[in-house]
Every structure is written in C-alpha cells, then in structure tokens.
Design an enzyme around this catalytic site. Structure first.
Site, PDB file in Angstrom:
ATOM      1  N   TYR A  33       1.100  -1.170  -0.119  1.00  0.00           N
ATOM      2  CA  TYR A  33      -0.013  -0.181  -0.033  1.00  0.00           C
ATOM      3  C   TYR A  33       0.844   1.175  -0.115  1.00  0.00           C
ATOM      4  O   TYR A  33       0.324   2.237  -0.003  1.00  0.00           O
ATOM      5  CB  TYR A  33      -0.787  -0.131   1.177  1.00  0.00           C
ATOM      6  CG  TYR A  33      -2.182  -0.849   1.332  1.00  0.00           C
ATOM      7  CD1 TYR A  33      -1.763  -2.217   1.020  1.00  0.00           C
ATOM      8  CD2 TYR A  33      -3.501  -0.317   1.063  1.00  0.00           C
ATOM      9  CE1 TYR A  33      -3.255  -3.196   1.095  1.00  0.00           C
ATOM     10  CE2 TYR A  33      -4.461  -1.231   0.922  1.00  0.00           C
ATOM     11  CZ  TYR A  33      -4.329  -2.397   0.871  1.00  0.00           C
ATOM     12  OH  TYR A  33      -5.458  -3.155   0.862  1.00  0.00           O
TER      13      TYR A  33
ATOM     14  N   ASP B 284      -5.457  -7.098   5.344  1.00  0.00           N
ATOM     15  CA  ASP B 284      -6.534  -6.568   4.565  1.00  0.00           C
ATOM     16  C   ASP B 284      -7.289  -7.866   4.331  1.00  0.00           C
ATOM     17  O   ASP B 284      -8.367  -7.961   4.314  1.00  0.00           O
ATOM     18  CB  ASP B 284      -6.144  -5.914   3.176  1.00  0.00           C
ATOM     19  CG  ASP B 284      -7.309  -5.365   2.400  1.00  0.00           C
ATOM     20  OD1 ASP B 284      -8.670  -5.090   2.890  1.00  0.00           O
ATOM     21  OD2 ASP B 284      -7.213  -5.659   0.866  1.00  0.00           O
TER      22      ASP B 284
HETATM   23  C1  IPM Z   1     -10.198  -1.787   3.796  1.00  0.00           C
HETATM   24  C2  IPM Z   1     -10.546  -1.562   2.244  1.00  0.00           C
HETATM   25  C3  IPM Z   1      -9.622  -0.562   1.744  1.00  0.00           C
HETATM   26  C4  IPM Z   1      -8.250  -1.201   1.805  1.00  0.00           C
HETATM   27  C5  IPM Z   1      -9.959  -0.037   0.448  1.00  0.00           C
HETATM   28  C6  IPM Z   1     -11.289   0.519   0.499  1.00  0.00           C
HETATM   29  C7  IPM Z   1      -8.926   0.958  -0.307  1.00  0.00           C
HETATM   30  O1  IPM Z   1     -10.572  -2.873   1.775  1.00  0.00           O
HETATM   31  O2  IPM Z   1     -10.249  -1.014   4.556  1.00  0.00           O
HETATM   32  O3  IPM Z   1      -9.888  -3.007   4.337  1.00  0.00           O
HETATM   33  O4  IPM Z   1      -7.696  -1.790   0.740  1.00  0.00           O
HETATM   34  O5  IPM Z   1      -7.541  -0.916   2.904  1.00  0.00           O
HETATM   35 MG    MG Z   2     -10.234  -4.657   2.948  1.00  0.00          MG
END
Ligand code: IPM
Ligand code: MG
Length: 372
Positions: free
Chosen positions: A141, A268
């Site tokens: 990320y 995630d």
């Molecule tokens: C989460 C969501 C987010 C992420 C998205 C909406 C960017 O899936 O908060 O888990 O990937 O972190």
């Molecule tokens: Mg998520």
C-alpha cells in the site's frame, strides 16, 4: 465547549446511511461531542478532482477522532470519464482517500476485532473472538508503483537482480511494478501494538501472518521484527503462519487463534475472512489508529446499489463508534454500546436483510439505542 471534536465523514453510498444510524446511538449516549461534517467521497472527485480535499485534511488536523463511512472508487478509465470537464485528461489520479488518510496522519494501526455475538444467525461458529492488527501505512500500500516502468528503474533492476532478467526483455508498457516496502520500525510498532493489546486484555497468543518463505526480504523483516518485539512479552505466546495456510487453518479451527498481526495486504485479506466468520460485512468494524488521530469506520465499502435505501446493517459502524469511545477513554459508554448490540442480537427480534430480516438500517440503530 463540547469535550470532544469529532470529524464526521459519511463519504458516499451506504456510508451516508450507516453514519446516520450510528448518530442515533451516539446521541442516546449524550456524549459531550461536537460533530463536524467533512467533505469526502466520489462526488468531490467528480466536481473538484479530489475525493479528499485539502479542507478535509485541515479539519482532521484539529479533531480528537473521526467517524468515516465509505467511499466509492472506480477503475482509472471510469474515474476519468466522470470528472467534470475542466479536470478531465489533466493526469489526475484517483487514490483511495482512506489509504491517503492512513498515510498522511500515520494511522499505523488498523485494528479489526471480529467477535461472534450470540444469536447472530450469520456466525460461522459461536464463540469466535479474533482480533486483527493490520499494519496500515506500508507494504504494497506504499503507493510506489510504476506502469509503464521507467528506463532508469529497468536499468537498475537489471544490474541488481538476476531474477529480473525475463522482465527486462519486455517493452516498458507490457509490465508494471508495485513496490512492497516494509520498514523495521513500522513492523516493530504494529507488532508491539498487538502484543500490548494482548497483555492489556488478557489474550494468550499473538500469531504473526506472513509469507516469509517466498517473500523473503520484506516478510522476512516483518517476521524478524515481530520476534524481536515478542521477547518483550514473555507472558504472551507467539507463533507464526504463512498467509495461505492461515486462511485454511482459520476456517478449520478458529479457536486456535486469538490476536493476529500482519503486514498491510495480508491484514486486509485476513480481516475480511475473520469478518465473514462473524457475520460478514454488516459486522466488520475497523479503527485506523495513530499517535494523535484515530479514524473509525466499517470495513465494508460504499455498496452504491443500496445507497439511500436504509437497507444495510449499521452494526459494523455502530461497533466502530464503540471502538472510538474506547480510544477516547470513554470505556463505560463503549461497553454500553457493545452490550446494547449484543442484547439486540441475542433477542433476534430486529434484523436487517443480511440476517434474513426486514428491518431497516435506522430500525436497527433505534433498537440498539433503546437498550442504552
Ligand atoms: C479496507 C478496504 C480498503 C483497503 C480499500 C477501500 C482501499 O478494503 O479498509 O480493508 O484496501 O484497505
Ligand atoms: Mg479490505
């Protein structure tokens, strides 16, 4: 002056529905709070070219905490097509506001408790009580991505990495690179948060989730950092597992696990799995927690097709508000919300559509508020 200033960020889609419902519960608690609405979401992308405008960033610098709903995001071409003409083809790139928020405010902990409340017809098994600590600012990320791959990068990687050779033969636009970046400090602090939580709440074990057998550099570092931190907590057991095996074992025997800690992407994934075991999207709550600011949200997305229908389950967001109260130190009020949610689920009279019920988002919130 109210005791707390709380940014109120519904976003769009069902984010609006579930935040309205959550307010019914918070208002019943007479929390001394001033809720300040903030602009965020798809509409602001379309009209201003920025889904998370600078004025909202400023707002977040001056609040004690924030409640966040959900935001729609769309693939690159669709996002560009919906931009107001003045912003089109200017090279604006849509980046998820929540991901930006986590990085801008260094909300390094993503805390996701997943508890099976008795009576929830969607529980995978009764008694599940897992807590996920997801690293929230690094890893895949980080946002360091290349498509097409610039020649300098290709040149450097060719020089430095043998396994890169087959990719280097490709034209730049025929491959892409997303960097997974994990730091020792970032890995240690999320591990420490998980162990401190375990110690504070009498949890027995922390499981480190990784793929260090293949992704040796970054996940190797993460695992090593977690082991270093574990030594500070001899009273808490530590074990570790590869992310793929973890998904099978979690389903097979969820009671073998307690607190899980993982780098961003695995966290995630694993937190969606854990949420599904305790009822799915209507029950997954989340805290994005930093040293100065914390932002609480349901784990689910904006589900545009249900927007404004007051159909979806607000419990995830109401439990996120409970987490916010804990973070603010209002632990009695936080516990009251959890008891009220648990009571409504135990009785089973009020149920939203996900639980095969007919009650609305607001009915559910009112039923919970009535228990307070
Ligand atoms: C989460 C969501 C987010 C992420 C998205 C909406 C960017 O899936 O908060 O888990 O990937 O972190
Ligand atoms: Mg998520």
């Amino acid at each position: 002056m109210a005791k707390y200033k709380i940014a109120w960020l519904p976003g769009d889609g069902i984010g609006v529905d579930v935040l309205e419902a959550t307010r019914i519960v918070l208002d019943k608690l007479s929390l001394e709070a001033h809720y300040v609405p903030g602009d965020i979401g798809w509409d602001f992308w379309c009209t201003e070219g920025d889904a998370f405008p600078p004025r909202t960033i400023e707002l977040l610098k001056n609040v004690d905490a924030a409640m966040f709903g959900a935001i729609t995001s769309k693939p690159v071409k669709a996002a560009n097509a919906e931009l107001a003409p003045a912003f089109r083809d200017k090279g604006l790139v849509y980046r998820s506001p929540i991901v930006r928020m986590r990085q801008l405010f260094d909300l390094y902990i993503c805390l996701r408790p997943c508890k099976a409340y008795t009576g929830n017809p969607l529980n995978f098994r009764e008694g599940i009580d897992l807590v996920v600590f997801r690293e929230n600012t690094e890893d895949l990320y980080a946002g360091v991505e290349f498509a097409p791959v610039p020649p300098e990068l290709e040149y450097t990687l060719t020089k430095l990495s043998k396994p890169f050779a087959p990719f280097a033969r490709l034209p730049a636009e025929e491959y892409a690179i997303s960097c997974k970046i994990n730091t020792r400090a970032g890995s240690e602090r999320i591990a420490r948060a998980a162990f401190e939580f375990a110690k504070k709440f009498g949890r027995k074990k922390v499981t480190v989730v990784h793929k260090a057998n293949v992704v040796r550099a970054t996940d190797g570092l993460f695992l090593d950092a977690a082991k270093t931190v574990a030594r500070e907590f001899p009273e808490i057991q530590m074990d570790d597992a590869n992310i793929d095996a973890m998904t099978m074992w979690l389903l097979k025997n969820p009671f073998n696990y307690d607190v899980l800690v993982a780098p961003n992407l695995y966290g995630d994934i694993i937190s969606d799995l854990c949420a599904q075991m305790v009822g799915g999207l209507g029950f997954g709550c989340s805290g994005n927690i930093g040293k100065k600011l914390a932002v609480f949200e349901p784990t689910h997305g904006s589900a545009p097709k249900y927007a404004g229908q007051y159909k979806v389950n607000p419990i995830a967001t109401i439990l996120a508000a409970k987490m916010m109260l804990d973070w603010l130190g209002e632990t009695t009020k936080a516990a009251a919300i959890e008891h009220a949610v648990a009571a409504v689920l135990r009785e089973g009279r009020v149920r939203t559509y996900d639980m095969n019920g007919k009650d609305s988002t607001l009915d559910m919130a009112k039923a919970i508020a009535a228990k307070l």
